[in-house]
Design a protein around this motif. Structure first.
Motif, PDB file in Angstrom:
ATOM      1  N   VAL A 165     -25.077   7.327 -19.067  1.00 22.32           N
ATOM      2  CA  VAL A 165     -25.814   6.631 -18.006  1.00 22.32           C
ATOM      3  C   VAL A 165     -25.179   6.917 -16.646  1.00 22.32           C
ATOM      4  O   VAL A 165     -25.879   7.180 -15.665  1.00 22.32           O
ATOM      5  CB  VAL A 165     -25.878   5.113 -18.293  1.00 22.32           C
ATOM      6  CG1 VAL A 165     -26.389   4.341 -17.088  1.00 22.32           C
ATOM      7  CG2 VAL A 165     -26.746   4.847 -19.517  1.00 22.32           C
ATOM      8  N   LYS A 166     -23.855   6.896 -16.580  1.00 25.90           N
ATOM      9  CA  LYS A 166     -23.159   7.174 -15.319  1.00 25.90           C
ATOM     10  C   LYS A 166     -23.425   8.602 -14.855  1.00 25.90           C
ATOM     11  O   LYS A 166     -23.676   8.845 -13.671  1.00 25.90           O
ATOM     12  CB  LYS A 166     -21.658   6.947 -15.505  1.00 25.90           C
ATOM     13  CG  LYS A 166     -20.846   7.165 -14.262  1.00 25.90           C
ATOM     14  CD  LYS A 166     -19.372   6.911 -14.532  1.00 25.90           C
ATOM     15  CE  LYS A 166     -18.534   7.261 -13.325  1.00 25.90           C
ATOM     16  NZ  LYS A 166     -17.110   7.155 -13.601  1.00 25.90           N
ATOM     17  N   LYS A 167     -23.368   9.561 -15.793  1.00 27.94           N
ATOM     18  CA  LYS A 167     -23.636  10.954 -15.430  1.00 27.94           C
ATOM     19  C   LYS A 167     -25.081  11.142 -14.972  1.00 27.94           C
ATOM     20  O   LYS A 167     -25.335  11.883 -14.032  1.00 27.94           O
ATOM     21  CB  LYS A 167     -23.363  11.875 -16.619  1.00 27.94           C
ATOM     22  CG  LYS A 167     -21.913  12.008 -16.986  1.00 27.94           C
ATOM     23  CD  LYS A 167     -21.162  12.776 -15.945  1.00 27.94           C
ATOM     24  CE  LYS A 167     -21.106  14.216 -16.347  1.00 27.94           C
ATOM     25  NZ  LYS A 167     -20.230  15.009 -15.490  1.00 27.94           N
ATOM     26  N   SER A 168     -26.019  10.470 -15.623  1.00 22.73           N
ATOM     27  CA  SER A 168     -27.420  10.631 -15.239  1.00 22.73           C
ATOM     28  C   SER A 168     -27.688   9.986 -13.881  1.00 22.73           C
ATOM     29  O   SER A 168     -28.468  10.511 -13.086  1.00 22.73           O
ATOM     30  CB  SER A 168     -28.350  10.057 -16.302  1.00 22.73           C
ATOM     31  OG  SER A 168     -28.187   8.658 -16.389  1.00 22.73           O
ATOM     32  N   LYS A 169     -27.028   8.860 -13.587  1.00 18.52           N
ATOM     33  CA  LYS A 169     -27.201   8.231 -12.279  1.00 18.52           C
ATOM     34  C   LYS A 169     -26.612   9.108 -11.174  1.00 18.52           C
ATOM     35  O   LYS A 169     -27.201   9.253 -10.112  1.00 18.52           O
ATOM     36  CB  LYS A 169     -26.529   6.857 -12.253  1.00 18.52           C
ATOM     37  CG  LYS A 169     -27.340   5.783 -12.930  1.00 18.52           C
ATOM     38  CD  LYS A 169     -26.652   4.426 -12.768  1.00 18.52           C
ATOM     39  CE  LYS A 169     -27.454   3.342 -13.436  1.00 18.52           C
ATOM     40  NZ  LYS A 169     -26.803   2.041 -13.295  1.00 18.52           N
ATOM     41  N   SER A 170     -25.440   9.702 -11.433  1.00 15.23           N
ATOM     42  CA  SER A 170     -24.847  10.560 -10.410  1.00 15.23           C
ATOM     43  C   SER A 170     -25.642  11.842 -10.227  1.00 15.23           C
ATOM     44  O   SER A 170     -25.736  12.374  -9.126  1.00 15.23           O
ATOM     45  CB  SER A 170     -23.396  10.875 -10.749  1.00 15.23           C
ATOM     46  OG  SER A 170     -23.327  11.664 -11.914  1.00 15.23           O
TER      47      SER A 170
ATOM     48  N   PHE B  25     -22.350   4.541 -21.958  1.00 21.12           N
ATOM     49  CA  PHE B  25     -22.032   4.269 -20.556  1.00 21.12           C
ATOM     50  C   PHE B  25     -21.736   5.557 -19.795  1.00 21.12           C
ATOM     51  O   PHE B  25     -22.114   5.709 -18.639  1.00 21.12           O
ATOM     52  CB  PHE B  25     -20.864   3.292 -20.437  1.00 21.12           C
ATOM     53  CG  PHE B  25     -21.261   1.857 -20.582  1.00 21.12           C
ATOM     54  CD1 PHE B  25     -22.058   1.244 -19.646  1.00 21.12           C
ATOM     55  CD2 PHE B  25     -20.819   1.113 -21.667  1.00 21.12           C
ATOM     56  CE1 PHE B  25     -22.426  -0.087 -19.770  1.00 21.12           C
ATOM     57  CE2 PHE B  25     -21.177  -0.210 -21.810  1.00 21.12           C
ATOM     58  CZ  PHE B  25     -21.993  -0.813 -20.850  1.00 21.12           C
ATOM     59  N   TRP B  26     -21.047   6.503 -20.445  1.00 26.13           N
ATOM     60  CA  TRP B  26     -20.734   7.779 -19.801  1.00 26.13           C
ATOM     61  C   TRP B  26     -22.010   8.558 -19.482  1.00 26.13           C
ATOM     62  O   TRP B  26     -22.146   9.120 -18.395  1.00 26.13           O
ATOM     63  CB  TRP B  26     -19.817   8.588 -20.717  1.00 26.13           C
ATOM     64  CG  TRP B  26     -19.468   9.936 -20.164  1.00 26.13           C
ATOM     65  CD1 TRP B  26     -18.595  10.219 -19.168  1.00 26.13           C
ATOM     66  CD2 TRP B  26     -20.000  11.180 -20.603  1.00 26.13           C
ATOM     67  NE1 TRP B  26     -18.545  11.569 -18.958  1.00 26.13           N
ATOM     68  CE2 TRP B  26     -19.401  12.187 -19.827  1.00 26.13           C
ATOM     69  CE3 TRP B  26     -20.925  11.543 -21.576  1.00 26.13           C
ATOM     70  CZ2 TRP B  26     -19.703  13.532 -19.992  1.00 26.13           C
ATOM     71  CZ3 TRP B  26     -21.218  12.878 -21.743  1.00 26.13           C
ATOM     72  CH2 TRP B  26     -20.618  13.858 -20.955  1.00 26.13           C
TER      73      TRP B  26
ATOM     74  N   ASN C 259     -28.672  11.081  -8.019  1.00 27.40           N
ATOM     75  CA  ASN C 259     -28.360  10.811  -6.611  1.00 27.40           C
ATOM     76  C   ASN C 259     -27.993  12.079  -5.829  1.00 27.40           C
ATOM     77  O   ASN C 259     -27.911  12.049  -4.622  1.00 27.40           O
ATOM     78  CB  ASN C 259     -27.193   9.830  -6.508  1.00 27.40           C
ATOM     79  CG  ASN C 259     -27.607   8.425  -6.923  1.00 27.40           C
ATOM     80  OD1 ASN C 259     -28.786   8.084  -6.856  1.00 27.40           O
ATOM     81  ND2 ASN C 259     -26.658   7.636  -7.357  1.00 27.40           N
TER      82      ASN C 259
END
Length: 65
Positions: free
Chosen positions: A54-59, A51-52, A62
């Protein structure tokens, strides 16, 4: 420098082999439950890392340079 402690007069009621034998017998009884607990702990850790990431890659996706 600290003085060395003399343990030559200490006698224990068990040996290292006795302790190892007792630990092996306990793991023989509770080994499956121990493995299950370690598996849950590692699964939670791995899911958290996923989850960490995925969150870092999404941020990172963006952000605009």
């Amino acid at each position: 420098m600290a003085a060395a402690i003399d343990l030559s007069g200490v006698k224990l009621p068990f040996t290292v082999g006795d302790g190892l034998n007792a630990g092996t017998q306990v793991m023989g009884i509770f080994g499956d439950w121990t493995l299950l607990g370690v598996g849950f702990a590692l699964a939670i850790l791995i899911i958290g890392v996923i989850f960490w990431v995925v969150k870092k890659s999404k941020s990172a996706a963006n952000t605009k340079s």
